[in-house]
Enzyme design. Structure first.
Site, PDB file in Angstrom:
ATOM      1  N   LYS A  56       0.832  -1.198   0.000  1.00  0.00           N
ATOM      2  CA  LYS A  56       0.000   0.000   0.000  1.00  0.00           C
ATOM      3  C   LYS A  56       0.869   1.252   0.000  1.00  0.00           C
ATOM      4  O   LYS A  56       0.598   2.218  -0.720  1.00  0.00           O
ATOM      5  CB  LYS A  56      -0.948  -0.002   1.214  1.00  0.00           C
ATOM      6  CG  LYS A  56      -2.120  -0.964   1.046  1.00  0.00           C
ATOM      7  CD  LYS A  56      -2.865  -1.242   2.337  1.00  0.00           C
ATOM      8  CE  LYS A  56      -3.896  -2.352   2.095  1.00  0.00           C
ATOM      9  NZ  LYS A  56      -4.543  -2.849   3.317  1.00  0.00           N
ATOM     10  N   GLN A 100      -4.985  -1.711   9.463  1.00  0.00           N
ATOM     11  CA  GLN A 100      -4.910  -3.026   8.832  1.00  0.00           C
ATOM     12  C   GLN A 100      -5.552  -4.096   9.725  1.00  0.00           C
ATOM     13  O   GLN A 100      -5.250  -4.181  10.912  1.00  0.00           O
ATOM     14  CB  GLN A 100      -3.436  -3.366   8.547  1.00  0.00           C
ATOM     15  CG  GLN A 100      -3.221  -4.651   7.784  1.00  0.00           C
ATOM     16  CD  GLN A 100      -3.771  -4.625   6.358  1.00  0.00           C
ATOM     17  OE1 GLN A 100      -3.795  -3.581   5.703  1.00  0.00           O
ATOM     18  NE2 GLN A 100      -4.231  -5.756   5.871  1.00  0.00           N
ATOM     19  N   ASP A 123     -11.386   2.792   3.783  1.00  0.00           N
ATOM     20  CA  ASP A 123     -11.678   1.361   3.680  1.00  0.00           C
ATOM     21  C   ASP A 123     -13.181   1.108   3.518  1.00  0.00           C
ATOM     22  O   ASP A 123     -13.593   0.024   3.102  1.00  0.00           O
ATOM     23  CB  ASP A 123     -11.251   0.649   4.975  1.00  0.00           C
ATOM     24  CG  ASP A 123      -9.947  -0.128   4.825  1.00  0.00           C
ATOM     25  OD1 ASP A 123      -9.646  -0.536   3.687  1.00  0.00           O
ATOM     26  OD2 ASP A 123      -9.270  -0.332   5.848  1.00  0.00           O
TER      27      ASP A 123
END
Ligand code: GUN
Length: 289
Positions: A56, A100, A123
């Site tokens: 990422k 995460q 997200d």
């Protein structure tokens, strides 16, 4: 003669979208001086998560997004993580926050995600963004199903009235995938580990989205002739080879389109994360996206 499915090349589609993203980053910088920023928080030492987070970071750099990485130890207390999220919520250089998952067991993931301001939840996991999706309002969309929608758009697959079968009901992929397909007027069936006669359901599907994490669970012979097959799986088989949730070879001889593993859905997920981050930066800068 046996037909062979066209491959949906996630890398190629991704590269095209990333070119657009790069241009949007430059456009925002030249107009406002703002550089989009993404904060990525990793707690603990999960190896797969470390790889995802590294990728990422690289992907951000590649399109000109600033990446802020925060790595915390496995035994980080909930309050410390909550404090970091609160700081990032306030940070004007941060337009997207990603924690995460999975988090270490001792941490309450839902509370951590819910503490992210929905305006920076790139997200699309915050309950407000999930609610926006379910009720058909604007908001950040979960990146993997969002990327799959872009792939279906790319191959010009008309979803209206089609029978879509999703295998897997995770909050990250399966559930939001169904909502996005429904929004485009598909008839959606959710299948999961308790589903009876999975084969029968898949045999009737115009679109199969497999997101269960079981190597080659979906047999090629179950695929309807001419169906579209999207494989979200990333599994190691007994020989250590990376395989999806679908028997790729056998499914390819029946499907019209199929995504490979790797090089299918994978690259699209990160691309949509970059997209969401840039969109967020435009919004914070008061610019139309
Ligand atoms: N873990 C696996 N996929 C994802 C994702 O898309 N976002 C986050 N935050 N964690 C993940």
């Amino acid at each position: 003669m046996e037909s062979v499915a066209s491959i949906i090349d996630g890398k190629k589609i991704s590269d095209e979208i990333r070119d657009e993203i790069r241009q949007r980053v430059e456009g925002l910088q030249s107009k406002t001086g703002v550089t989009p920023g993404l904060a990525v928080v990793l707690v603990g030492e999960n190896e797969a998560s470390q790889i995802y987070v590294r990728n990422k970071g690289k992907a951000c750099e590649n399109v000109g997004i600033q990446s802020f990485q925060h790595t915390l130890p496995e035994d980080t207390p909930q309050e410390v993580l909550a404090h970091l999220v609160a700081q990032l919520n306030q940070d004007p250089n941060v337009h997207g926050i990603l924690v995460q998952l999975p988090l270490p067991k001792a941490l309450a993931s839902f509370d951590v995600v819910a503490a992210i301001t929905p305006e920076k939840d790139v997200d699309g996991f915050h309950p407000v963004n999930v609610g926006n999706l379910v009720t058909g309002r604007e908001g950040f969309r979960s990146c993997t199903p969002f990327g799959i929608m872009k792939m279906l758009e790319y191959i010009k697959f008309e979803l209206k009235g089609k029978d879509a079968v999703i295998i897997g009901r995770s909050n990250i992929v399966g559930k939001p995938m169904g909502m996005m397909l429904l929004e485009k007027n598909a008839t959606v069936t959710y299948c999961h580990s308790k589903t009876h006669d999975l084969a029968k359901k898949i045999k009737a599907a115009d679109l199969v989205v497999a997101a269960v994490g079981v190597p080659e669970l979906v047999k090629g012979e179950w695929i309807k002739e001419g169906a579209v097959v999207i494989d979200v799986g990333m599994n190691r088989d007994t020989a250590g080879k990376l395989v999806g949730d679908v028997e790729f070879g056998a499914a390819s001889s029946r499907a019209a389109y199929i995504t490979p593993v790797p090089g299918g859905v994978g690259p699209m997920t990160i691309t949509m994360l970059l997209y969401n981050t840039v969109r967020s930066a435009y919004r914070f800068a008061g610019q139309p996206f």
